[in-house]
Design a protein around this motif. Sequence first.
Motif, PDB file in Angstrom:
ATOM      1  N   THR A  25       0.863  -1.187   0.000  1.00 50.49           N
ATOM      2  CA  THR A  25       0.000   0.000   0.000  1.00 50.49           C
ATOM      3  C   THR A  25       0.891   1.225   0.000  1.00 50.49           C
ATOM      4  O   THR A  25       1.750   1.380   0.887  1.00 50.49           O
ATOM      5  CB  THR A  25      -0.907   0.017   1.235  1.00 50.49           C
ATOM      6  OG1 THR A  25      -1.707  -1.162   1.226  1.00 50.49           O
ATOM      7  CG2 THR A  25      -1.803   1.232   1.262  1.00 50.49           C
ATOM      8  N   ILE A  26       0.689   2.087  -1.014  1.00 50.91           N
ATOM      9  CA  ILE A  26       1.502   3.301  -1.179  1.00 50.91           C
ATOM     10  C   ILE A  26       0.674   4.479  -0.720  1.00 50.91           C
ATOM     11  O   ILE A  26      -0.482   4.639  -1.122  1.00 50.91           O
ATOM     12  CB  ILE A  26       1.920   3.482  -2.654  1.00 50.91           C
ATOM     13  CG1 ILE A  26       2.735   2.249  -3.118  1.00 50.91           C
ATOM     14  CG2 ILE A  26       2.711   4.759  -2.850  1.00 50.91           C
ATOM     15  CD1 ILE A  26       2.955   2.198  -4.613  1.00 50.91           C
ATOM     16  N   ARG A  27       1.281   5.326   0.142  1.00 44.42           N
ATOM     17  CA  ARG A  27       0.595   6.525   0.626  1.00 44.42           C
ATOM     18  C   ARG A  27       1.439   7.752   0.304  1.00 44.42           C
ATOM     19  O   ARG A  27       2.660   7.683   0.297  1.00 44.42           O
ATOM     20  CB  ARG A  27       0.340   6.443   2.130  1.00 44.42           C
ATOM     21  CG  ARG A  27      -0.547   5.292   2.511  1.00 44.42           C
ATOM     22  CD  ARG A  27      -0.939   5.334   3.967  1.00 44.42           C
ATOM     23  NE  ARG A  27      -1.772   4.189   4.333  1.00 44.42           N
ATOM     24  CZ  ARG A  27      -3.097   4.172   4.174  1.00 44.42           C
ATOM     25  NH1 ARG A  27      -3.701   5.255   3.657  1.00 44.42           N
ATOM     26  NH2 ARG A  27      -3.787   3.119   4.515  1.00 44.42           N
ATOM     27  N   GLY A  28       0.740   8.851   0.037  1.00 45.16           N
ATOM     28  CA  GLY A  28       1.445  10.085  -0.292  1.00 45.16           C
ATOM     29  C   GLY A  28       0.491  11.209  -0.598  1.00 45.16           C
ATOM     30  O   GLY A  28      -0.661  11.209  -0.135  1.00 45.16           O
ATOM     31  N   THR A  51      -0.628  -3.929 -12.090  1.00 41.92           N
ATOM     32  CA  THR A  51      -1.307  -4.427 -10.866  1.00 41.92           C
ATOM     33  C   THR A  51      -1.778  -3.303  -9.968  1.00 41.92           C
ATOM     34  O   THR A  51      -2.308  -3.561  -8.885  1.00 41.92           O
ATOM     35  CB  THR A  51      -0.349  -5.317 -10.068  1.00 41.92           C
ATOM     36  OG1 THR A  51       0.783  -4.542  -9.673  1.00 41.92           O
ATOM     37  CG2 THR A  51       0.100  -6.510 -10.889  1.00 41.92           C
ATOM     38  N   ALA A  52      -1.550  -2.042 -10.401  1.00 37.20           N
ATOM     39  CA  ALA A  52      -1.898  -0.906  -9.539  1.00 37.20           C
ATOM     40  C   ALA A  52      -3.410  -0.677  -9.533  1.00 37.20           C
ATOM     41  O   ALA A  52      -4.071  -0.831 -10.568  1.00 37.20           O
ATOM     42  CB  ALA A  52      -1.163   0.345  -9.999  1.00 37.20           C
ATOM     43  N   GLU A  53      -3.920  -0.318  -8.367  1.00 39.11           N
ATOM     44  CA  GLU A  53      -5.328   0.043  -8.218  1.00 39.11           C
ATOM     45  C   GLU A  53      -5.415   1.334  -7.425  1.00 39.11           C
ATOM     46  O   GLU A  53      -5.019   1.396  -6.266  1.00 39.11           O
ATOM     47  CB  GLU A  53      -6.096  -1.071  -7.503  1.00 39.11           C
ATOM     48  CG  GLU A  53      -7.575  -0.831  -7.497  1.00 39.11           C
ATOM     49  CD  GLU A  53      -8.354  -2.038  -7.000  1.00 39.11           C
ATOM     50  OE1 GLU A  53      -9.583  -1.938  -6.893  1.00 39.11           O
ATOM     51  OE2 GLU A  53      -7.718  -3.079  -6.719  1.00 39.11           O
ATOM     52  N   CYS A  62      -0.874  -1.987  -4.934  1.00 34.40           N
ATOM     53  CA  CYS A  62      -0.335  -2.713  -6.090  1.00 34.40           C
ATOM     54  C   CYS A  62       0.503  -3.880  -5.615  1.00 34.40           C
ATOM     55  O   CYS A  62       0.665  -4.086  -4.408  1.00 34.40           O
ATOM     56  CB  CYS A  62       0.492  -1.781  -6.963  1.00 34.40           C
ATOM     57  SG  CYS A  62       2.066  -1.310  -6.213  1.00 34.40           S
ATOM     58  N   ARG A  63       1.053  -4.643  -6.561  1.00 29.99           N
ATOM     59  CA  ARG A  63       1.974  -5.727  -6.246  1.00 29.99           C
ATOM     60  C   ARG A  63       3.346  -5.374  -6.807  1.00 29.99           C
ATOM     61  O   ARG A  63       3.465  -4.842  -7.912  1.00 29.99           O
ATOM     62  CB  ARG A  63       1.497  -7.050  -6.830  1.00 29.99           C
ATOM     63  CG  ARG A  63       0.314  -7.626  -6.070  1.00 29.99           C
ATOM     64  CD  ARG A  63       0.013  -9.012  -6.554  1.00 29.99           C
ATOM     65  NE  ARG A  63      -1.141  -9.554  -5.863  1.00 29.99           N
ATOM     66  CZ  ARG A  63      -1.093 -10.222  -4.704  1.00 29.99           C
ATOM     67  NH1 ARG A  63       0.084 -10.421  -4.146  1.00 29.99           N
ATOM     68  NH2 ARG A  63      -2.182 -10.685  -4.149  1.00 29.99           N
TER      69      ARG A  63
END
Length: 886
Positions: A25-28, A51-53, A62-63
Motif C-alpha cells: 500500500t503506497i501513501r502520499g 497491478t496498480a489500483e 499494487c503488487r
Amino acid sequence: MSRSRQPPLVTGISPNEGIPWTKVTIRGENLGTGPTDLIGLTICGHNCLLTAEWMSASKIVCRVGQAKNDKGDIIVTTKSGGKGTSTVSFKLLKPEKIGILDQSAVWVDEINYYDMRTDRNKGISPLSLRPANPLGIEVENFEQLKMAVTHLKRQANKKSEGSLAYVKGGLSTFFEAQDALSAIHQKLEADGTEKVEGSMTQKLENVLNRASNTADTLFQEVLGRKDKADSTRNALNVLQRFKFLFNLPLNIERNIQKGDYDVVINDYEKAKSLFGKTEVRVFKKYYAEVETRIEALRKLLLDKLLETPSTLHDQKRYIRYLSDLHSPGDPAWQCIGAQHRWILQLMHSCKEGYVQDVKDTPGLHSPMLDLDNDVRPLVLGHLSQTASLKRGSSFQLGRDDTWRYKTPHRVAFVEKLTKLVLSQLPNFWKLWISYVNGSLFSETAEKSGHIERSKNVRQRQNDFKKMIQEVMHCLVKLIRGALLPLSIPEGGVRQYGGWEVKSELSGQWLTHVIQTIRLTYESLTALEIPNDMLQTIQDLILDLRVHCVMVTLQHTAEEIKRLAEKEDWIVDNEGLTSLPCQFEQCIAHSLQSLKGVLDCKPGEASVFQQPKTQEEVCQLSINIMQIFIYCLEQLSSKPDADVDTTHVSVDVSSPDLFGSIHEDFNLTSEQQLLIVLSNCCYLEHHTFLNIAEHFEKHNFQGIEKITQVSMASLKELDQRLFENYIEMKADPIVGSLEPGIYAGYFDWKDCLPPTGVRNYLKEALVNIIAVHAEVFTISKELVPRVLSKVVEAVSEELSRLMQCVSSFSKNGALQARLEICALRDTVAVHLTPESKSSFKQALEALPQLSSGADKKLLEELLNKFKSTMHLQLTCFQAVSSTMMKT
C-alpha cells in the motif's frame, strides 16, 4: 501552480520490504485525481502499473514486480502532475526458488498461483482481495444511490438467469465454433484414410497415450510421495484440529485434581458444542469418556456442596459450577436443606453437651451468684457483628476460665446457643436470598433454567419459611427446656429438656439471659427476617420476663424473712431502728433490678398485660408485705434470752429517765414491744406509702389492693401489740388501786378529816410516770397514745371503785374528791373523752361539797399535793404542748 498540478509525492509504503509479487500500500500526496489520471508506477525500477489500483489521491495499492534493483524508490506519474518523487524506498528480497521435483517442507499454494510470464494471476483479479464494485459507480449523492439500486437489480436478474443467459447471448458464436470443429474433423478424416497407419486422429491419440505413460513413469514416484504426504498431512491436520478432544479426558482429570473447575467447565462447554451431536465413531468414543469424567465431577461437587461446615462463598461457588455443568435436580435447594439440618444438629449437640456437663459436674456452677461483683465485659456485646462470622468457626465463649466457673450451666448454654444461631443463620438467610434472586447460578445459565428456578422459588418459599420457623422453634424450645421446663409439652421434654437442676436461677441471671435473647432478636431482625417468623422469640422473652418478675419477688420474700435476724434494736432519736429502712431498700433494690425487664423494647408487650400475671404479681407483693409484718410480730414476742442487746444505745438527746444505761443492759420484752410499735407507726405513715410509690413507678398493677391489704394487716398487728403493751403496763397500776385505797382497813364511812393525798395514789402516779419514762425513752411519738390508754384504764377503775362504795361520810367524800381531782389534774394533758367521762362519773358518785370551808380545804390540799410532787409531775407539763399537738 495550482494544487491539482503539483507532482505526486510518495511519503510511505507498507510493508517496506518483501519478495516479488508482494502486495503493498503506497501513501502520499497528489497521487492522481482518478484511475485514468494514473499513467505510471515504478518500484525499484519495475513497472507496477498493471497491478496498480488507485484508491484515492493519497493511497494506491499494487503488487511489487520482478525488480532489477534490490532497493529503490517508488515513483508515481500522473497526467495532472507529471512524474513524482519519493521520500521512502522499498527493499526487494530474493525468493527461495523451489523446483517442481525438489522436496519441500511446505506445500505450494496453488490456488492463487501467479503466472510470472504473463504478470497475471490466474482465476482472480490482480489484487485478489479487492472485491468487485457491486454498485458499479462511485457513490457521491442520493441520485447515484438510486442508479446503484437499478444496477444491483439488473445484476441480480442476470445472476438468476444463470448459464442460460450466456448461451443466449453467444448463440451465434457457439454455432460458428461447432461448424469449425466439424470441418476440422472432416478434413482430418479425409487426410487419414489414404494411409495405412491409420487416421491422423488415431496417430494423435497414440502420441498422447505415450506421452501420458511417459509422464506417469517420470512422475510416479513424485506423485506417490505427494499422495502419501497428502494422507499424512490430512492425518496430522485431524490430530492437530481435534487434539483438544483427544486430550480432554486427561486434562479434565488433571484440572479436577488441581481444583481448576472453571477450566474444566469451559472445556466441557466447548467439547459439547463441537462434538455433542457428532456421528464420527472415534469422536463419540472420546466424548463419552468426557461425559463420564464430568458426571464424576458433578458428584464430587455435590458432595463438597453438601459438606458441612462450609462458607457461603464456597457454597455459591459449587452451586454455580453445578449449574454450569447442568447438574440434574436442584443442588442449591439441596444445599439449603443440608444447611438447615446442620444448624438444627449443632443446636441439639450444644444442649446435649451442657446437659452432660451438668450431670458430670453437679454443683460446679452456682445458680445464685450475684452479678454485682462481676467485672467482666458485656457477654454479648459482639452480637451486632455476628453476621460476619464464618460457618464452622469454633464457638468458644471468649472469656477466661474463672468466668466459666461462675456462670450457671443454663446461662452459659443460652449464651452459646444464641451465639451459634447468630453465627449460622445469617449465611443461611443470605443463601436463600441468593437463591431467590438467581445470583447463586451462573450468568450464562439457560433461560429455561431461570424460568424453572423461578417456579421452584414460588413453590419453595413456604418450605423455606417452615425451615426458618423450625430453627426459631428449636431455639425457643431449647431455651424453654433449660429455663421454663413447665412450658414445654410432655412429648418434647426428652428432646428439649433433660436438665437435672434443683435450684432456680436468680433474678439477676434471668435478667442477663433476657438481655442476651433480646440482643439475639435485634440481630435477627437486622437480617430482615419477617417478624411473624420471630414471634416465638417475642413470646419467649415475654414469658421469661414474667418468670423473672415472679422469681425476683419470691427471692425478695426470702430476703425479707431474713431481715428479722438483722434487727440490732439500735433506736434513733425518732424511736426507729434500721429495720423499716432496710425493708424499703430491699424492695426498692429488687424493683430496680427489674427495671430492664419491665421496660418494653420495640415490639414487646407489657409484663402485666395478662390478668393472671397481674393477680400473681399482686399476690406476691402482698405476701412480701405480710412476711415483713410477720417478722415484726415475731420480733415483738422474742424471748429476752434471744436478744443481743450488748450494743443497745439511746439517742443522747433523749432524757435518760432510766438513769445510767450500761453496756450490759438488756432490753425487756416491754421495750422490744415499744420499739416494734414505733416501727409499725413509721411503716404506716411513711414506709408503706413509699413502697407503693416504688410499685407505681415500675407500673405494677393492683397497687391499691396491695396497700390496702398491707395497711390492714399492719394496723391489726399494731393494735394487737399496743393492747398487749397497755395490758402489761396498765394492769399492775389498776390492780394496785383497790388494795391501796383500803389499806389499813380504811373505811369511807368512818375516816379522819383529809390531810393530803394518800400514798396509793402517789404510787399509781409514780408507776404512770415510769411508763411515761419508758415510752419517752424509746419514742416520743408513742407517749400520748400509751399514757392516754393507761389513764383511761386507771380512771375507769377509780370510777368503778367509787361507784361501788355504798355511802361516804363527810370526811370520806372530801378525801375521795381530793384524790380523784389530784389524779385528774395531774394527767390532764392525757385525758381522753373516755377518761374524762370516767372521772366525771367518779365525782358524781360522791356527795356534793356543802360548805365553802370544805371547798377551801380541798383547794389547799390540792395545791399542797402539786407543790410537794412538783418534781415528779414535771414530765406531764414539760411536753404537754408537744403532746397535745400529736
